[in-house]
Scaffold this motif. Structure first.
Motif, PDB file in Angstrom:
ATOM      1  N   PHE A 139       0.829  -1.211   0.000  1.00 40.60           N
ATOM      2  CA  PHE A 139       0.000   0.000   0.000  1.00 40.60           C
ATOM      3  C   PHE A 139       0.865   1.264   0.000  1.00 40.60           C
ATOM      4  O   PHE A 139       0.521   2.270  -0.617  1.00 40.60           O
ATOM      5  N   GLY A 140       1.986   1.212   0.738  1.00 41.20           N
ATOM      6  CA  GLY A 140       2.895   2.361   0.749  1.00 41.20           C
ATOM      7  C   GLY A 140       3.437   2.642  -0.638  1.00 41.20           C
ATOM      8  O   GLY A 140       3.550   3.799  -1.063  1.00 41.20           O
ATOM      9  N   PHE A 141       3.777   1.596  -1.376  1.00 39.05           N
ATOM     10  CA  PHE A 141       4.261   1.749  -2.750  1.00 39.05           C
ATOM     11  C   PHE A 141       3.163   2.356  -3.619  1.00 39.05           C
ATOM     12  O   PHE A 141       3.401   3.267  -4.413  1.00 39.05           O
ATOM     13  N   MET A 142       1.957   1.849  -3.448  1.00 41.04           N
ATOM     14  CA  MET A 142       0.822   2.334  -4.242  1.00 41.04           C
ATOM     15  C   MET A 142       0.535   3.813  -3.988  1.00 41.04           C
ATOM     16  O   MET A 142       0.292   4.593  -4.916  1.00 41.04           O
ATOM     17  N   PHE A 189      -8.162  -1.976  -1.432  1.00 43.40           N
ATOM     18  CA  PHE A 189      -7.543  -3.235  -1.830  1.00 43.40           C
ATOM     19  C   PHE A 189      -7.661  -3.431  -3.337  1.00 43.40           C
ATOM     20  O   PHE A 189      -6.738  -3.937  -3.980  1.00 43.40           O
ATOM     21  N   SER A 190      -8.809  -3.073  -3.897  1.00 42.55           N
ATOM     22  CA  SER A 190      -9.000  -3.261  -5.338  1.00 42.55           C
ATOM     23  C   SER A 190      -7.978  -2.469  -6.134  1.00 42.55           C
ATOM     24  O   SER A 190      -7.454  -2.951  -7.142  1.00 42.55           O
ATOM     25  N   GLU A 191      -7.675  -1.268  -5.682  1.00 41.12           N
ATOM     26  CA  GLU A 191      -6.686  -0.439  -6.381  1.00 41.12           C
ATOM     27  C   GLU A 191      -5.297  -1.060  -6.291  1.00 41.12           C
ATOM     28  O   GLU A 191      -4.499  -0.960  -7.231  1.00 41.12           O
ATOM     29  N   ALA A 192      -5.005  -1.709  -5.181  1.00 44.15           N
ATOM     30  CA  ALA A 192      -3.711  -2.380  -5.040  1.00 44.15           C
ATOM     31  C   ALA A 192      -3.583  -3.565  -5.992  1.00 44.15           C
ATOM     32  O   ALA A 192      -2.474  -4.023  -6.266  1.00 44.15           O
ATOM     33  N   CYS A 193      -4.722  -4.050  -6.500  1.00 42.47           N
ATOM     34  CA  CYS A 193      -4.707  -5.164  -7.457  1.00 42.47           C
ATOM     35  C   CYS A 193      -4.686  -4.695  -8.907  1.00 42.47           C
ATOM     36  O   CYS A 193      -4.697  -5.524  -9.827  1.00 42.47           O
ATOM     37  N   ARG A 194      -4.643  -3.386  -9.132  1.00 48.32           N
ATOM     38  CA  ARG A 194      -4.693  -2.858 -10.499  1.00 48.32           C
ATOM     39  C   ARG A 194      -3.543  -3.373 -11.374  1.00 48.32           C
ATOM     40  O   ARG A 194      -3.763  -3.689 -12.566  1.00 48.32           O
ATOM     41  N   PRO A 195      -2.304  -3.457 -10.869  1.00 45.80           N
ATOM     42  CA  PRO A 195      -1.234  -3.966 -11.737  1.00 45.80           C
ATOM     43  C   PRO A 195      -1.508  -5.368 -12.275  1.00 45.80           C
ATOM     44  O   PRO A 195      -0.994  -5.746 -13.321  1.00 45.80           O
ATOM     45  N   LEU A 196      -2.328  -6.138 -11.552  1.00 48.46           N
ATOM     46  CA  LEU A 196      -2.632  -7.503 -11.966  1.00 48.46           C
ATOM     47  C   LEU A 196      -3.861  -7.578 -12.864  1.00 48.46           C
ATOM     48  O   LEU A 196      -3.876  -8.307 -13.861  1.00 48.46           O
ATOM     49  N   GLY A 238      -5.682  -4.667 -14.095  1.00 52.05           N
ATOM     50  CA  GLY A 238      -5.923  -3.508 -14.948  1.00 52.05           C
ATOM     51  C   GLY A 238      -7.242  -2.825 -14.626  1.00 52.05           C
ATOM     52  O   GLY A 238      -7.651  -2.725 -13.465  1.00 52.05           O
ATOM     53  N   ASP A 239      -7.966  -2.387 -15.667  1.00 50.40           N
ATOM     54  CA  ASP A 239      -9.198  -1.626 -15.478  1.00 50.40           C
ATOM     55  C   ASP A 239     -10.362  -2.468 -14.958  1.00 50.40           C
ATOM     56  O   ASP A 239     -11.431  -1.926 -14.653  1.00 50.40           O
ATOM     57  N   LEU A 240     -10.165  -3.773 -14.853  1.00 54.11           N
ATOM     58  CA  LEU A 240     -11.225  -4.621 -14.294  1.00 54.11           C
ATOM     59  C   LEU A 240     -11.553  -4.240 -12.848  1.00 54.11           C
ATOM     60  O   LEU A 240     -12.675  -4.465 -12.384  1.00 54.11           O
ATOM     61  N   VAL A 241     -10.583  -3.646 -12.149  1.00 53.21           N
ATOM     62  CA  VAL A 241     -10.834  -3.261 -10.749  1.00 53.21           C
ATOM     63  C   VAL A 241     -11.785  -2.076 -10.650  1.00 53.21           C
ATOM     64  O   VAL A 241     -12.269  -1.755  -9.555  1.00 53.21           O
ATOM     65  N   ASP A 242     -12.054  -1.406 -11.771  1.00 50.42           N
ATOM     66  CA  ASP A 242     -13.018  -0.301 -11.759  1.00 50.42           C
ATOM     67  C   ASP A 242     -14.451  -0.794 -11.912  1.00 50.42           C
ATOM     68  O   ASP A 242     -15.386  -0.010 -11.824  1.00 50.42           O
ATOM     69  N   GLY A 243     -14.610  -2.106 -12.148  1.00 54.69           N
ATOM     70  CA  GLY A 243     -15.941  -2.656 -12.332  1.00 54.69           C
ATOM     71  C   GLY A 243     -16.389  -3.535 -11.187  1.00 54.69           C
ATOM     72  O   GLY A 243     -16.052  -3.296 -10.011  1.00 54.69           O
ATOM     73  N   VAL A 244     -17.137  -4.569 -11.512  1.00 54.88           N
ATOM     74  CA  VAL A 244     -17.730  -5.458 -10.510  1.00 54.88           C
ATOM     75  C   VAL A 244     -16.657  -6.145  -9.666  1.00 54.88           C
ATOM     76  O   VAL A 244     -16.810  -6.284  -8.444  1.00 54.88           O
ATOM     77  N   LEU A 245     -15.567  -6.578 -10.303  1.00 55.02           N
ATOM     78  CA  LEU A 245     -14.505  -7.264  -9.565  1.00 55.02           C
ATOM     79  C   LEU A 245     -13.972  -6.391  -8.431  1.00 55.02           C
ATOM     80  O   LEU A 245     -13.799  -6.864  -7.296  1.00 55.02           O
ATOM     81  N   GLY A 246     -13.713  -5.123  -8.722  1.00 51.79           N
ATOM     82  CA  GLY A 246     -13.208  -4.208  -7.698  1.00 51.79           C
ATOM     83  C   GLY A 246     -14.199  -4.004  -6.564  1.00 51.79           C
ATOM     84  O   GLY A 246     -13.817  -3.953  -5.391  1.00 51.79           O
ATOM     85  N   SER A 265       0.556  -8.335  -7.225  1.00 53.59           N
ATOM     86  CA  SER A 265       0.468  -7.032  -7.885  1.00 53.59           C
ATOM     87  C   SER A 265       1.636  -6.135  -7.501  1.00 53.59           C
ATOM     88  O   SER A 265       2.192  -5.417  -8.345  1.00 53.59           O
ATOM     89  N   PHE A 266       2.013  -6.172  -6.215  1.00 51.55           N
ATOM     90  CA  PHE A 266       3.145  -5.359  -5.766  1.00 51.55           C
ATOM     91  C   PHE A 266       4.423  -5.754  -6.502  1.00 51.55           C
ATOM     92  O   PHE A 266       5.157  -4.890  -6.999  1.00 51.55           O
TER      93      PHE A 266
END
Length: 515
Positions: free
Chosen positions: A154-157, A168-175, A177-185, A493-494
């Motif tokens: 989280f500190g890196f993010m 948490f969903s934003e921390a998974c964005r590198p893995l 991508g934009d899917l975290v902006d939808g239902v998955l996130g 993701s990190f």
């Protein structure tokens, strides 16, 4: 501005957890017996069939944190500033008090007794050794590793990538991508928030009755469910007022909490007449844990001869994982200006030193009365039906010259720990409610009050349902199951994002910060 708050909020993240918690409260209040039976069945299923999942997560988190610290990733500085924003003492105090609620005092006083009559311990014929060892193991490196690995991610993010969503969903964005902006996130974040509320509810439900008994013993007022509810409301008011002052208020309360905590330890140590025994038992237990760490960390009791890891170790790992939803964000926020290696090593040092002091002094003080005086505390603190005799826990203070003074300091310390920890949770979870929030932006005051109230609802329902410790443990074990999967995703993701960052920066063997 408060008038623009509604537009900035993520209504799904705000109201779906609210609806779930209200539904759970109704179920536990209306159908307490059925709820307990279902909790027990699910816990048995997870413990027997998925116990290895929790064990592997614990061992893996420690291994990953050590690897990160001493690899090239450890040289990354969280933020392009010359010095850390907080000095070592304030930083360490906030880490310890933001992660250790009043449960550390409750378990320090009673956990040795919970193990004393366990078949796994009695078969070893050494209550003295193993009842002082297992608390250090269950609150040791594995437990803290869950916080520390996520705090680094989280500190890196936040400080390196400057992301505007602290979830948490934003921390998974590198893995993903934009899917975290939808239902998955949304699913990831809702699961995390509900798990956090369940974890904090366990803490409140287990430890608040000890506060009630302490106040009753000092004032003469009867201890009752009504008093417990009043205490919960008082704590909510205290941490709501403090959280309105932001991190600056939390910092001051954290320092006060640490001083009060050490005052309690010094009083017990100096006036209890067991200084040599306490430290010798502590060193003995610590050495035993280090010597047997790998075996303890991987013990699964495959034949179910005693079910000790299923009843205890899995619960503690799950308990810490449920709390992982918020406290690592706070550790990450206050660690700006520190290298990742410093956050990991410093986090372990600050967390373990305070935790071990508490268990060694308070725990071994009670154990000493059992072993030297035959006080019988182990037989009455934790009962065969997994219920807790809170009055018996306070009997530990009868070994002090002025028991009431020790109990008064204990009560004030517990309230301070509660307030500091839930200040942190309220600040962090408020960030979840925003669509976007900058590193220096302040949440709306109404939002913090909203989460303060929500945090208090479920524990009240659990207390009224009169659940045993086993039932309360089940809540954490069930809530933590999906969190383990999310922790794995965040960690992957990190590594993916940090590797890309090092490539962007043109990695060399030196401390690295954002350009």
């Amino acid at each position: 501005m408060e008038k623009d708050l509604w537009k900035k909020l993520d209504k799904v993240i705000l109201f779906v957890p609210l609806a779930i918690i209200i539904a759970l409260c109704i179920v536990f209040l209306v159908y307490p017996e059925n709820s307990s039976q279902i909790l027990n069945l699910v816990r048995i299923f997870l413990g027997n069939d998925f116990g290895l999942y929790y064990i592997i997560l614990g061992v893996g988190a420690v291994a990953v944190s050590i690897y990160i610290a001493f690899s090239r990733y450890g040289k990354i500085k969280l933020g392009n500033i010359e010095k850390p924003i907080y000095g070592d003492f304030k930083w360490g105090a906030m880490i310890f008090t933001s992660t250790m609620a009043a449960d550390i005092l409750f378990y320090s006083l009673s956990e040795w007794a919970m193990y004393a009559n366990e078949k796994f311990i009695t078969d070893k014929d050494s209550i003295q050794l193993w009842s002082s060892t297992y608390p250090l193991f269950h609150w040791g490196p594995i437990a803290w590793s869950f916080y520390i690995v996520l705090a680094v991610a989280f500190g890196f993010m936040i400080h390196i990538r400057g992301r505007k969503k602290q979830r948490f969903s934003e921390a998974c964005r590198p893995l993903f991508g934009d899917l975290v902006d939808g239902v998955l996130g949304k699913v990831i974040d809702i699961v995390c928030i509900v798990a956090l509320i369940c974890g904090t509810a366990t803490t409140f439900s287990v430890t608040t009755p000890l506060l009630s008994q302490g106040i009753s013993r000092v004032t003469g007022l009867p201890s009752s469910t009504g008093m417990v509810i009043m205490i919960l409301a008082l704590i909510a008011v205290v941490y709501t007022i403090t959280v309105l002052f932001g991190i600056k208020g939390i910092s001051k309360l954290a320092s006060f909490c640490v001083y009060l905590f050490f005052a309690l330890l010094v009083y017990v140590l100096v006036c209890g007449g067991q200084i040599v025994y306490i430290f010798e038992t502590g060193i003995n237990g610590l050495g035993n844990m280090i010597q047997n760490f790998i075996g303890m960390a991987t013990y699964t009791d495959p034949l179910r001869e005693n079910s000790f890891p299923q009843n205890w170790t899995l619960y503690y790992w799950a308990y810490w994982m449920a709390w992982c939803v918020a406290t690592p964000f706070f550790i990450a926020t206050i660690s700006k200006g520190r290298t990742i290696k410093n956050v990991i090593i410093g986090g372990y040092c600050c967390g373990l030193s305070g935790t071990y002091l508490s268990f060694i002094i308070l725990g071994n003080f009670g154990l000493g009365q059992q072993m030297h005086n035959g006080s019988g505390l182990a037989d009455v603190i934790y009962n065969a039906d997994s219920s807790i005799n809170y009055s018996a826990i306070l009997d530990v203070f009868n070994g002090l010259p002025i028991p009431e003074l020790g109990i008064i300091v204990l009560v004030i310390s517990m309230i301070a720990f509660y307030a500091t920890t839930f200040d942190t949770l309220t600040l962090v979870v408020s960030n979840y409610s925003y669509k976007k929030i900058g590193e220096k932006e302040e949440q709306g005051k109404f939002l913090r009050v909203f989460w303060s109230i929500l945090f208090i609802m479920f524990p009240i329902a659990l207390i009224f349902s009169k659940g045993t410790l086993a039932n309360l443990q089940s809540v954490s074990i069930i809530a933590a199951f999906p969190i383990g999967i999310i922790i794995i995703l965040v960690t992957i993701s990190f590594f993916k994002d940090a590797k890309l960052f090092l490539k962007e920066q043109g990695y060399e063997d030196k401390t690295i910060s954002a350009k």
